[in-house]
Design a protein around this motif. Structure first.
Motif, PDB file in Angstrom:
ATOM      1  N   TRP A 326       0.699  -1.248  -0.147  1.00  0.00           N
ATOM      2  CA  TRP A 326      -0.104   0.045  -0.130  1.00  0.00           C
ATOM      3  C   TRP A 326       0.825   1.365   0.079  1.00  0.00           C
ATOM      4  O   TRP A 326       1.802   1.473   0.513  1.00  0.00           O
ATOM      5  CB  TRP A 326      -0.793   0.071   1.288  1.00  0.00           C
ATOM      6  CG  TRP A 326      -1.812  -0.998   1.297  1.00  0.00           C
ATOM      7  CD1 TRP A 326      -1.978  -2.074   0.284  1.00  0.00           C
ATOM      8  CD2 TRP A 326      -2.770  -1.366   2.400  1.00  0.00           C
ATOM      9  NE1 TRP A 326      -2.951  -2.809   0.819  1.00  0.00           N
ATOM     10  CE2 TRP A 326      -3.722  -2.439   2.101  1.00  0.00           C
ATOM     11  CE3 TRP A 326      -3.275  -0.419   3.472  1.00  0.00           C
ATOM     12  CZ2 TRP A 326      -4.612  -2.668   2.780  1.00  0.00           C
ATOM     13  CZ3 TRP A 326      -4.279  -1.107   4.322  1.00  0.00           C
ATOM     14  CH2 TRP A 326      -4.792  -2.212   4.095  1.00  0.00           C
ATOM     15  N   LYS A 327       0.274   2.234  -0.696  1.00  0.00           N
ATOM     16  CA  LYS A 327       1.112   3.737  -0.679  1.00  0.00           C
ATOM     17  C   LYS A 327      -0.264   4.620  -0.739  1.00  0.00           C
ATOM     18  O   LYS A 327      -1.066   4.248  -1.506  1.00  0.00           O
ATOM     19  CB  LYS A 327       1.997   3.723  -1.834  1.00  0.00           C
ATOM     20  CG  LYS A 327       3.085   2.692  -2.097  1.00  0.00           C
ATOM     21  CD  LYS A 327       4.128   2.937  -2.925  1.00  0.00           C
ATOM     22  CE  LYS A 327       4.622   4.144  -2.849  1.00  0.00           C
ATOM     23  NZ  LYS A 327       5.903   4.564  -3.863  1.00  0.00           N
ATOM     24  N   PHE A 328       0.134   5.938  -0.370  1.00  0.00           N
ATOM     25  CA  PHE A 328      -0.688   6.910  -0.857  1.00  0.00           C
ATOM     26  C   PHE A 328      -0.689   7.190  -2.168  1.00  0.00           C
ATOM     27  O   PHE A 328       0.484   7.331  -2.613  1.00  0.00           O
ATOM     28  CB  PHE A 328      -0.284   7.988  -0.026  1.00  0.00           C
ATOM     29  CG  PHE A 328      -0.892   8.081   1.535  1.00  0.00           C
ATOM     30  CD1 PHE A 328      -2.292   8.066   1.757  1.00  0.00           C
ATOM     31  CD2 PHE A 328      -0.247   8.315   2.572  1.00  0.00           C
ATOM     32  CE1 PHE A 328      -2.758   8.148   3.069  1.00  0.00           C
ATOM     33  CE2 PHE A 328      -0.792   8.204   3.819  1.00  0.00           C
ATOM     34  CZ  PHE A 328      -1.999   8.179   4.095  1.00  0.00           C
ATOM     35  N   ARG A 329      -1.649   7.258  -2.935  1.00  0.00           N
ATOM     36  CA  ARG A 329      -1.708   7.631  -4.304  1.00  0.00           C
ATOM     37  C   ARG A 329      -1.003   8.984  -4.570  1.00  0.00           C
ATOM     38  O   ARG A 329      -1.429  10.009  -3.924  1.00  0.00           O
ATOM     39  CB  ARG A 329      -3.036   7.447  -4.890  1.00  0.00           C
ATOM     40  CG  ARG A 329      -3.238   7.808  -6.655  1.00  0.00           C
ATOM     41  CD  ARG A 329      -4.522   7.759  -6.935  1.00  0.00           C
ATOM     42  NE  ARG A 329      -5.438   8.801  -6.300  1.00  0.00           N
ATOM     43  CZ  ARG A 329      -5.461   9.961  -6.748  1.00  0.00           C
ATOM     44  NH1 ARG A 329      -4.722  10.348  -7.790  1.00  0.00           N
ATOM     45  NH2 ARG A 329      -6.266  10.606  -6.016  1.00  0.00           N
ATOM     46  N   SER A 330       0.009   8.996  -5.574  1.00  0.00           N
ATOM     47  CA  SER A 330       0.959  10.055  -5.668  1.00  0.00           C
ATOM     48  C   SER A 330       0.697  10.512  -7.195  1.00  0.00           C
ATOM     49  O   SER A 330       1.221  11.516  -7.601  1.00  0.00           O
ATOM     50  CB  SER A 330       2.382  10.127  -5.505  1.00  0.00           C
ATOM     51  OG  SER A 330       2.964   8.921  -5.983  1.00  0.00           O
ATOM     52  N   MET A 331       0.181   9.562  -8.134  1.00  0.00           N
ATOM     53  CA  MET A 331       0.144   9.675  -9.593  1.00  0.00           C
ATOM     54  C   MET A 331      -1.497   9.812 -10.030  1.00  0.00           C
ATOM     55  O   MET A 331      -2.292   9.391  -9.390  1.00  0.00           O
ATOM     56  CB  MET A 331       0.964   8.597 -10.295  1.00  0.00           C
ATOM     57  CG  MET A 331       2.375   8.537 -10.020  1.00  0.00           C
ATOM     58  SD  MET A 331       3.090   7.402 -11.108  1.00  0.00           S
ATOM     59  CE  MET A 331       4.687   7.876 -10.873  1.00  0.00           C
ATOM     60  N   ARG A 332      -1.456  10.489 -11.318  1.00  0.00           N
ATOM     61  CA  ARG A 332      -2.859  10.163 -11.767  1.00  0.00           C
ATOM     62  C   ARG A 332      -3.053   8.717 -12.414  1.00  0.00           C
ATOM     63  O   ARG A 332      -4.149   8.354 -12.294  1.00  0.00           O
ATOM     64  CB  ARG A 332      -2.906  11.287 -13.080  1.00  0.00           C
ATOM     65  CG  ARG A 332      -2.734  12.740 -12.376  1.00  0.00           C
ATOM     66  CD  ARG A 332      -2.881  13.705 -13.495  1.00  0.00           C
ATOM     67  NE  ARG A 332      -3.031  14.866 -12.943  1.00  0.00           N
ATOM     68  CZ  ARG A 332      -1.762  15.720 -12.707  1.00  0.00           C
ATOM     69  NH1 ARG A 332      -0.665  15.280 -12.892  1.00  0.00           N
ATOM     70  NH2 ARG A 332      -2.091  16.993 -12.311  1.00  0.00           N
ATOM     71  N   GLY A 354       1.345  14.888  -4.919  1.00  0.00           N
ATOM     72  CA  GLY A 354       2.171  13.418  -4.981  1.00  0.00           C
ATOM     73  C   GLY A 354       3.484  13.832  -4.784  1.00  0.00           C
ATOM     74  O   GLY A 354       4.234  13.046  -4.220  1.00  0.00           O
ATOM     75  N   ALA A 355       4.120  15.010  -5.745  1.00  0.00           N
ATOM     76  CA  ALA A 355       5.442  15.229  -5.790  1.00  0.00           C
ATOM     77  C   ALA A 355       6.091  15.303  -4.160  1.00  0.00           C
ATOM     78  O   ALA A 355       7.214  14.801  -3.946  1.00  0.00           O
ATOM     79  CB  ALA A 355       5.757  16.397  -6.727  1.00  0.00           C
ATOM     80  N   SER A 361       8.564  10.702   1.571  1.00  0.00           N
ATOM     81  CA  SER A 361       8.225   9.566   2.098  1.00  0.00           C
ATOM     82  C   SER A 361       7.044   9.436   2.740  1.00  0.00           C
ATOM     83  O   SER A 361       6.813   8.393   3.137  1.00  0.00           O
ATOM     84  CB  SER A 361       9.448   9.075   2.634  1.00  0.00           C
ATOM     85  OG  SER A 361      10.710   8.804   2.097  1.00  0.00           O
ATOM     86  N   LEU A 362       6.195  10.580   2.571  1.00  0.00           N
ATOM     87  CA  LEU A 362       5.049  10.283   3.225  1.00  0.00           C
ATOM     88  C   LEU A 362       4.017   9.268   2.344  1.00  0.00           C
ATOM     89  O   LEU A 362       3.055   8.791   3.095  1.00  0.00           O
ATOM     90  CB  LEU A 362       4.182  11.606   3.344  1.00  0.00           C
ATOM     91  CG  LEU A 362       4.759  12.715   4.156  1.00  0.00           C
ATOM     92  CD1 LEU A 362       4.530  14.072   4.135  1.00  0.00           C
ATOM     93  CD2 LEU A 362       5.098  12.138   5.703  1.00  0.00           C
ATOM     94  N   ASP A 363       4.293   9.329   1.230  1.00  0.00           N
ATOM     95  CA  ASP A 363       3.338   8.150   0.502  1.00  0.00           C
ATOM     96  C   ASP A 363       3.440   6.716   0.952  1.00  0.00           C
ATOM     97  O   ASP A 363       2.679   6.032   0.660  1.00  0.00           O
ATOM     98  CB  ASP A 363       3.817   8.357  -0.996  1.00  0.00           C
ATOM     99  CG  ASP A 363       5.194   7.902  -1.430  1.00  0.00           C
ATOM    100  OD1 ASP A 363       6.162   8.251  -0.554  1.00  0.00           O
ATOM    101  OD2 ASP A 363       5.327   7.264  -2.442  1.00  0.00           O
ATOM    102  N   GLU A 364       4.777   6.512   1.549  1.00  0.00           N
ATOM    103  CA  GLU A 364       4.751   5.058   2.155  1.00  0.00           C
ATOM    104  C   GLU A 364       4.455   4.670   3.497  1.00  0.00           C
ATOM    105  O   GLU A 364       4.528   3.551   3.999  1.00  0.00           O
ATOM    106  CB  GLU A 364       6.446   4.676   1.944  1.00  0.00           C
ATOM    107  CG  GLU A 364       6.994   5.073   0.496  1.00  0.00           C
ATOM    108  CD  GLU A 364       8.526   4.891   0.601  1.00  0.00           C
ATOM    109  OE1 GLU A 364       9.131   4.910   1.647  1.00  0.00           O
ATOM    110  OE2 GLU A 364       9.208   4.884  -0.766  1.00  0.00           O
TER     111      GLU A 364
END
Length: 465
Positions: A326-332, A354-355, A361-364
């Motif tokens: 799982w990751k927070f979505r950062s892309m379209r 997302g960038a 590293s918050l997306d992780e």
């Protein structure tokens, strides 16, 4: 079938003695302070002693206190001893407060025990080390020779000469080959032929013989062993394992037949339990602390672009089994098929928010939930997309060996600068190199070090696009 015997681990008796003495020091210290400050030893002190001995023994084993190098050098063991005792104290305090029995202990007695025990454990190790270095420095028991100026023989000689902790005094290397056939990097003078060594052995000029001939010369090795049967020297074979890339190698006896694993996992028995306990405790604490951050990032993802908050991608887990990470979505876009394109600098698929979360590293952060699920670990090689695994396993040597352990949120490669985009083959090769170093050298102590270093330099990366 001929009885071939069983290969036993050298030094088992010494290790057992160290464990017994450590346990005695822990027990005698609490009995001494309780008798001094309380006047008697009640059931609560006995319970505390039992818990302390068990906890310390387990932690000391995992932190390498009883590894062979630690038996000969105080500098290798003082840190793990102190850390093992800190863990023991923490567990005792948790038990005492949980059972509400703190009033049954003298604060002065327990504090004295907490402080004095690691000091005595260290002094005991120091005295043993000092005794060995003084009494046995030039004794017959320590004198040794090496048969064979091979890569294995030279490596053994360098290891012996580099440190006295091994308790070996090297006389020299013996080889039957002429000077022109010897390695160019031979930095140790030859002392003679194998026959010369045998004559010296008969005269008891040394105690140990290390046969380091090439493994392909099995007949020659057998002959040399037979030669030295006409002496009282102890003969050891030094297998030329430098031809292999050993990863967590172990001896295993299948009945009476000894076998050696070449590529293995570091997690067996108690180490598996401790690694899982580490993951559960650390991930639970972190999730409690970052819950407001998780909520804020989730809102930011949802507000920045249409689509789900969590992006779930297939990765390889332990033993190559596919898992969902799982990751927070950062892309379209949400690639999860046969082709997954790595994010690059200025990638138009990455949202503005997302960038930011990728760079920090918050997306992780949702991967801490994956750790609780048992799919991942706090520390381990970073998981790659399945398509990337299939691509790099064909071009990077030993790539799939990184799956001998669970993938991690942080790892040895990441704190050494190999995080984010791997736009060159060299970068991926270096990442794999550090991943395999981690697997070879795993210990609880190393995990703690990586977690600590990650706090300071593992989250922010200029190459995480």
């Amino acid at each position: 079938m001929r009885d071939v015997g069983v290969i036993k681990s050298h030094g088992e008796e010494h290790i057992l003695a160290y464990r017994v003495v450590d346990a005695l020091i822990i027990a005698l210290m609490i009995f001494a302070v309780s008798a001094l400050y309380v006047g008697h030893v009640n059931i609560h002190y006995i319970l505390a002693t039992t818990i302390a001995i068990v906890c310390f023994s387990v932690m000391a084993e995992l932190l390498g206190v009883y590894n062979s190098p630690s038996l000969y050098s105080i500098r290798y063991v003082i840190g793990p001893i102190v850390l093992s005792w800190v863990f023991t104290i923490a567990l005792l305090l948790i038990v005492a407060f949980g059972l509400k029995i703190t009033q049954n202990f003298s604060r002065i007695a327990i504090t004295s025990w907490f402080v004095a025990t690691p000091i005595l454990l260290g002094l005991y190790r120091y005295s043993i080390t000092k005794y060995k270095s003084i009494v046995k420095a030039d004794s017959y028991e320590q004198k040794s020779i090496i048969i064979g100026a091979t890569s294995a023989g030279i490596a053994l000689a360098k290891e012996i000469e580099s440190s006295r902790q091994h308790g070996i005094k090297l006389i020299g290397i013996f080889d039957d080959r002429s000077p022109e056939r010897l390695p160019d990097d031979l930095s140790f003078p030859l002392c003679g032929s194998i026959n010369d060594a045998l004559e010296m052995a008969k005269e008891r000029n040394f105690r140990h013989v290390y046969v380091a001939l090439p493994m392909k010369a099995s007949r020659r090795i057998k002959d040399v062993i037979n030669y030295f049967s006409d002496s009282t020297a102890r003969v050891y074979i030094v297998p030329d394992f430098f031809t292999y890339d050993l990863i967590q190698s172990r001896w295993r006896n299948v009945g009476s037949i000894p076998t050696l694993s070449i590529h293995d996992t570091p997690f067996y028995g108690m180490s598996t339990f401790i690694k899982r306990l580490e993951d559960i405790v650390v991930s639970s604490l972190i999730l409690l602390m970052i819950s407001p951050v998780l909520l804020a990032v989730a809102i930011g993802v949802k507000a920045s672009s249409p689509g789900p908050i969590i992006f779930k991608q297939n990765r390889y887990g332990i033993d190559g089994k596919q898992i969902r990470v799982w990751k927070f979505r950062s892309m379209r876009a949400m690639d999860n098929g046969a082709v997954v394109k790595q994010a690059t600098k200025g990638d138009p698929r990455v949202t503005r928010f997302g960038a930011f979360i990728r760079r920090t590293s918050l997306d992780e952060l949702p991967q801490f939930i994956n750790v609780l699920q048992g799919r991942m670990s706090i520390v381990g090689p970073r998981p790659h997309a399945v398509s990337h695994n299939e691509e790099y396993r064909k071009i990077v040597d030993k790539y799939m060996l990184r799956h001998k352990v669970k993938p991690g949120i942080t790892g040895w490669a990441q704190i050494n600068g190999y995080r984010g985009e791997t736009d060159t083959l060299e970068k991926m090769e270096k990442r794999i190199e550090f991943d395999l170093i981690y697997i070879r050298k795993w210990s609880l102590w190393l995990d703690i070090k990586i977690i600590f270093l990650t706090i300071f330099k593992g989250f922010i990366s200029k190459t995480a696009y």
